[in-house]
Design a protein around this motif. Structure first.
Motif, mmCIF file in Angstrom:
data_model
loop_
_atom_site.group_PDB
_atom_site.id
_atom_site.type_symbol
_atom_site.label_atom_id
_atom_site.label_comp_id
_atom_site.label_asym_id
_atom_site.label_seq_id
_atom_site.Cartn_x
_atom_site.Cartn_y
_atom_site.Cartn_z
ATOM 1 N N UNK A 100 0.832 -1.194 0.000
ATOM 2 C CA UNK A 100 0.000 0.000 0.000
ATOM 3 C C UNK A 100 0.870 1.249 0.000
ATOM 4 N N UNK A 131 4.137 11.842 1.126
ATOM 5 C CA UNK A 131 3.846 10.428 1.269
ATOM 6 C C UNK A 131 3.644 10.157 2.757
ATOM 7 N N UNK A 132 2.557 9.513 3.099
ATOM 8 C CA UNK A 132 2.276 9.267 4.512
ATOM 9 C C UNK A 132 2.735 7.881 4.927
ATOM 10 N N UNK A 133 2.475 6.923 4.067
ATOM 11 C CA UNK A 133 2.773 5.550 4.465
ATOM 12 C C UNK A 133 3.002 4.706 3.228
ATOM 13 N N UNK A 134 4.015 3.884 3.308
ATOM 14 C CA UNK A 134 4.237 2.906 2.257
ATOM 15 C C UNK A 134 4.595 1.623 2.979
ATOM 16 N N UNK A 135 4.003 0.539 2.608
ATOM 17 C CA UNK A 135 4.254 -0.680 3.372
ATOM 18 C C UNK A 135 3.982 -1.929 2.572
ATOM 19 N N UNK A 136 4.547 -3.003 3.066
ATOM 20 C CA UNK A 136 4.323 -4.317 2.479
ATOM 21 C C UNK A 136 3.855 -5.236 3.596
ATOM 22 N N UNK A 137 3.057 -6.216 3.234
ATOM 23 C CA UNK A 137 2.626 -7.176 4.241
ATOM 24 C C UNK A 137 2.492 -8.552 3.619
ATOM 25 N N UNK A 138 2.782 -9.549 4.398
ATOM 26 C CA UNK A 138 2.451 -10.911 4.001
ATOM 27 C C UNK A 138 1.631 -11.506 5.138
ATOM 28 N N UNK A 181 7.666 -0.795 -6.383
ATOM 29 C CA UNK A 181 7.053 0.306 -5.637
ATOM 30 C C UNK A 181 7.332 1.638 -6.323
ATOM 31 N N UNK A 234 4.593 4.434 -6.993
ATOM 32 C CA UNK A 234 4.770 5.738 -6.379
ATOM 33 C C UNK A 234 4.826 6.826 -7.455
ATOM 34 N N UNK A 270 -3.566 3.966 -2.291
ATOM 35 C CA UNK A 270 -3.468 2.888 -3.268
ATOM 36 C C UNK A 270 -3.176 1.597 -2.510
ATOM 37 N N UNK A 271 -3.820 0.524 -2.882
ATOM 38 C CA UNK A 271 -3.418 -0.750 -2.297
ATOM 39 C C UNK A 271 -3.653 -1.873 -3.287
ATOM 40 N N UNK A 292 8.419 -0.095 6.426
ATOM 41 C CA UNK A 292 7.351 -0.702 7.213
ATOM 42 C C UNK A 292 6.876 -1.995 6.565
ATOM 43 N N UNK A 350 4.599 -5.911 7.594
ATOM 44 C CA UNK A 350 3.913 -6.727 8.602
ATOM 45 C C UNK A 350 3.789 -8.172 8.132
ATOM 46 N N UNK A 355 10.628 -0.874 1.292
ATOM 47 C CA UNK A 355 9.734 0.293 1.374
ATOM 48 C C UNK A 355 10.484 1.536 1.873
ATOM 49 N N UNK A 392 1.129 2.266 9.182
ATOM 50 C CA UNK A 392 1.934 2.932 10.204
ATOM 51 C C UNK A 392 1.069 3.552 11.295
#
Lengths: 458, 432
Positions: free
Chosen positions: A34, A42-49, A118, A122, A145-146, B57, B59, B76, B322
């Protein structure tokens, strides 16, 4: 990382060793990314599994459900689900008969959106943000965006073994303009089944949205009261989803005798031109799939045909209890939840009227476009338009502040007296029910006209 | 966790690992009877790093996947926001009671009994009603460590029960409902039962409503559904920093009625929203937001506070992604007027229990507008019945500027708000 395919095979074996009226295991692994912009930055950029699963068991009409992130001690989890179901059950289990399914369904996309660099994602959002911030009086904005890619495997005591891959992308843009103490906002919401192309090339739309937020600062507020209201395809789609679609979900109806009387098949709900459909079986839409989360094949279900109620959406249990055919509408947002009856792609079929035909004879009315959201309590609905205009003497006139429309579902369906020829599907947003939100769905409609619709205002 | 922090520290200037594990069991009732039991066990692990001055960041739900987590965070961090703050060092935390070991030991049988009794009481009052309900117990453990030596960990228990009833007569539908939650077992459903029976009594008849500006009394549930979302947006430090909060530049100014007091408080014992520290490990504090109608403070997390040149108020919350400024629990101070006295004061007006869809509009601008899902008509100081096909709209900066009275009985709503009834002299009402 755990190999969920191997775990699923183990579980299929484990399930066979236990006694219950029905047991299923659903395992899932997913990856997401996302990017959020808030204002210029930019407020937040992240990856998750994530990986996890659940066991659901049915014993004598009672359900047990255990969800987990840890794949340790799986037989113990199966036992717990069965024990819970036994604790609850004291009648006869009923599930509509379906054929076991063994199948593997790919995501049907050229490239997994999560693996797109990314930097590329971006870069696109940067272009949109530049457009937003070129607009005077914009105070702040949010771009969200996600994307996700997930693999879900269902194995059941029926012998089903279904693996489905699903991808999803979504983009939300919300732009806030201020002038003194006035604050107004305007937004876009786009979604797709994992196709990144769909969120590209929206530069013009972003620019118009920013300008609209600014224009709203000077726009008047509609006076509250009853109007003839014309809804654009997006808002009419939200209407059909919120106002009628949720009533068609049989889990509300199947044990509620009074609601059954309200929703009796064959009853007239609208004009003969009114046809409402829900189907997951058309490929490529956000609500599309080949099998639902109980392994039942997707269908095309007419809810209203020629103004009469002809069908509703079912899980295996609701179909059996209402003695109707299963429709493949049991969906779970992820492995932490059991499947419940949900919509997929829901729309009003097009009729003949052109937009000019629809507004031509309206002396004073409201043209409501786009949406902020909507909610329903079965009988009453309320939904908000993102844009609204007065209609004066058959023409679209001045811009208004966003309006909230509300009414009684049954009266409002009856009051639809014109249906356009211009069906469009809206892929944005998501549906919430039973704490499972946002579930990817799509909805759509042609332009429709509603007589005597209540508009909130001051 | 320590291993992940060590791995991350090799490639980052600073790092923080946040882990929460939850174990929840819920008994669910459908159509007035027990239908489901669900257990949910979850693990969530989040890694935040500062690398070359930028935030990374990632998770996962799999604690074993440490290296993948570090790799994703590093990826990231190439694009992340500049880090403007430092993780909190080891510190002391207020003693906030949020764990009762009895909660996880409440037997399923007892949970079922509580739910069945609740439903039995409601259905014996109104036999045709169809109820859905849930009784749930959960325990969670939260653990945060960072590369500056900061560490906080605590356990929390939550017990909750709730009911929704629907009464259908032809196509006329009435929805009632209430709930209660605590960090201690809620083994008596009396409060919830009383609230639901009161709703059923007041909604027994229907009453017409004119389209007009009318006095409106928001019950605690009503206030939660109509007035709170705009307040939460306005006091969010991030909204303020962006200049999008209508009150962002009005610190110290009287924006609301002088009877209004509001604070954010995560330190009340045994409340589900309470905790000793926030999701970034900043100690919890009680933050006044409105004092006598005057804007007193805004809510901050570490990053937003640093950008705004102020201190975190311990409101870093992780909803998705975050940490961001997040209210813990909003508390509105009770006044001195009883509900009966307020109703008695209304010649013609409404009592709002539930406004549906009220926060769909321009929440940031303070607007609320929704359909009255549950509300009552007041005539000559008496509740005469339920209203239907009615919209109530307003703007909190007008409606809360002039408050006729604030009730003396505050109630918790949904675990995140404690409020008394609020009586507003003029609110726009539109009806068919």
């Amino acid at each position: 990382m755990t190999d969920i395919a191997a775990t699923a095979q183990q579980l299929a074996e484990v399930i066979r060793r236990y006694q219950a009226d029905y047991i299923e295991a659903r395992l899932e692994e997913s990856q997401t990314s996302h990017i959020t912009y808030r204002g210029r930055e930019l407020e937040s950029i992240g990856r998750a599994v994530a990986a996890g699963g659940n066991i659901r068991a049915l014993v004598k009409g009672g359900w047990g459900f255990v969800s987990f992130d840890s794949f340790d001690e799986l037989p113990g989890k199966v036992e717990l689900a069965i024990k819970q179901a036994q604790f609850v059950g004291n009648e006869v289990s009923q599930l509509a008969a379906v054929e076991p399914v063994v199948d593997s369904v790919p995501a049907g996309i050229d490239r997994n959106p999560v693996t797109i660099p990314l930097a590329e994602k971006k870069g696109l959002l940067d272009e949109y943000n530049d457009i937003i911030w070129r607009t005077p009086k914009v105070q702040t904005s949010v771009i969200g965006y996600s994307d996700s890619f997930k693999k879900v495997i269902l194995v059941s005591s029926l012998g089903s073994n279904v693996e489905q891959a699903k991808a999803d992308t979504s983009l939300r843009v919300n732009i806030v303009a201020t002038d003194g103490s006035e604050v107004q906002q305007s937004g876009i919401s786009i979604g797709s089944r994992g196709n990144f192309d769909e969120v590209q090339g929206l530069h013009r739309q972003v620019e118009e949205t920013a300008q609209r937020a600014v224009e709203l600062l000077a726009a008047p507020q509609a006076k509250g009261g009853e109007y003839t209201v014309v809804l654009d395809p997006i808002l009419a789609g939200v209407f059909v989803h919120e106002a009628f679609g949720h009533l068609s979900e049989s889990d509300f109806v199947y044990e509620n005798d009074r609601l059954k009387e309200v929703m009796v098949l064959g009853k007239t709900f609208g004009d003969e031109a009114l046809n409402i459909v829900d189907t997951a079986a058309i490929p490529g839409m956000r609500g599309s799939y080949r099998y639902d989360d109980e392994g039942v094949p997707a269908t095309r279900t007419y809810l209203i045909r020629e103004g009469k109620l002809v069908g509703r959406l079912h899980s295996r249990e609701t179909a059996a209890r209402m003695n109707e055919e299963p429709t493949g509408n049991a969906r779970a947002i992820n492995y932490r939840h059991p499947p419940i009856v949900r919509m997929t792609n829901t729309f009003i079929e097009p009729d003949k009227a052109s937009f000019e035909d629809i507004i031509g004879d309206i002396k004073e009315g409201i043209y409501a476009r786009n949406w902020y959201g909507g909610t329903t309590s079965m009988e009453m609905f309320t939904f908000s338009a993102g844009e609204a205009y007065m209609i004066r003497n058959g023409k679209v006139a001045e811009l208004l502040r966003p309006v909230v429309l509300t009414g009684n579902v049954f009266t409002t369906l009856m009051n639809i007296d014109a249906i356009g020829n211009d069906l469009e599907m809206n892929q944005g947003g998501g549906c919430g029910k039973g704490g499972q939100v946002p579930l990817p769905v799509s909805n759509g409609s042609p332009h429709i006209r509603i007589r005597q619709c209540l508009i909130g205002g001051r | 966790m320590d291993e992940i922090l060590a791995q991350a520290s090799k490639v980052a200037d600073a790092a923080e690992v946040f882990m929460v594990t939850t174990d929840e069991t819920q008994v669910q009732f459908e159509t007035n009877r027990l239908k489901h039991i669900q257990s949910k066990q979850s693990i969530s692990l989040a890694l935040r790093i500062s690398r070359e001055g930028k935030t990374g960041y990632a998770t996962t739900t799999q604690p074993g996947g440490g290296q993948e987590l570090v790799d994703m965070a590093v990826e990231t961090a190439r694009f992340g926001t500049p880090v403007k703050f430092e993780f909190p060092p080891a510190g002391t935390y207020p003693a906030v009671e949020v764990f009762d070991p009895v909660v996880e030991k409440v037997p399923l049988e007892t949970m079922v009994e509580v739910g069945e009794k609740l439903i039995a009481t409601v259905t014996s009052h109104t036999p045709e009603i169809i109820c859905e309900g849930a009784v749930a117990r959960a325990t969670m453990s939260v653990h945060i460590i960072n590369s500056r030596g900061g560490e906080v960990s605590y356990r929390k228990s939550i017990f909750s029960l709730g009911i929704e009833g629907s009464l259908i007569r032809g196509t006329d539908m009435l929805f009632v409902g209430d709930g209660e939650s605590s960090c201690q077992p809620v083994l008596s459903a009396d409060n919830v039962t009383r609230a639901v029976l009161q709703q059923l009594e007041w909604a027994r008849d229907q009453a017409p409503v004119p389209t007009a500006e009318l006095p409106v009394l928001f019950t605690p549930n009503g206030a939660a559904s109509a007035l709170i979302a705009p307040l939460m947006a306005a006091f969010n430090g991030k909204t303020v920093l962006e200049g999008a909060s209508p009150i962002g530049k009005k610190m110290g100014e009287m924006v609301f009625d002088r009877k209004l007091w509001l604070w954010d408080d995560p330190t009340v014992s045994y409340r589900p929203a309470s905790r000793p520290g926030d999701d970034e490990g900043v100690p919890s504090q009680r933050t006044p937001l409105i004092e006598q109608g005057t804007v007193a403070h805004f809510l901050y997390d570490l990053q937003t506070a640093a950008l705004a040149g102020t201190r975190s108020t311990g409101n870093g919350g992780r909803n998705r992604g975050l940490p961001a400024p997040t209210p813990s629990a909003f508390i509105i101070a009770p006044g001195s007027t009883t509900l009966d006295d307020m109703v008695g004061d209304i010649k013609e007006g409404l009592v709002i229990e539930q406004l549906m869809g009220a926060s769909q509009g321009n929440v940031l601008g303070g607007d609320f507008s929704g359909n009255v899902l549950l509300g009552y008509k007041v005539e000559n100081g008496k509740i005469v019945g339920r209203v239907k096909d009615t919209m109530v709209s307003g703007n909190i900066y007008q409606v809360l500027k002039e408050i006729a009275a604030i009730g003396s009985d505050a109630r918790w709503v949904g675990g995140f708000l404690q409020t008394p009834p609020i009586y507003c002299p003029r609110v726009s009402v539109a009806s068919k």
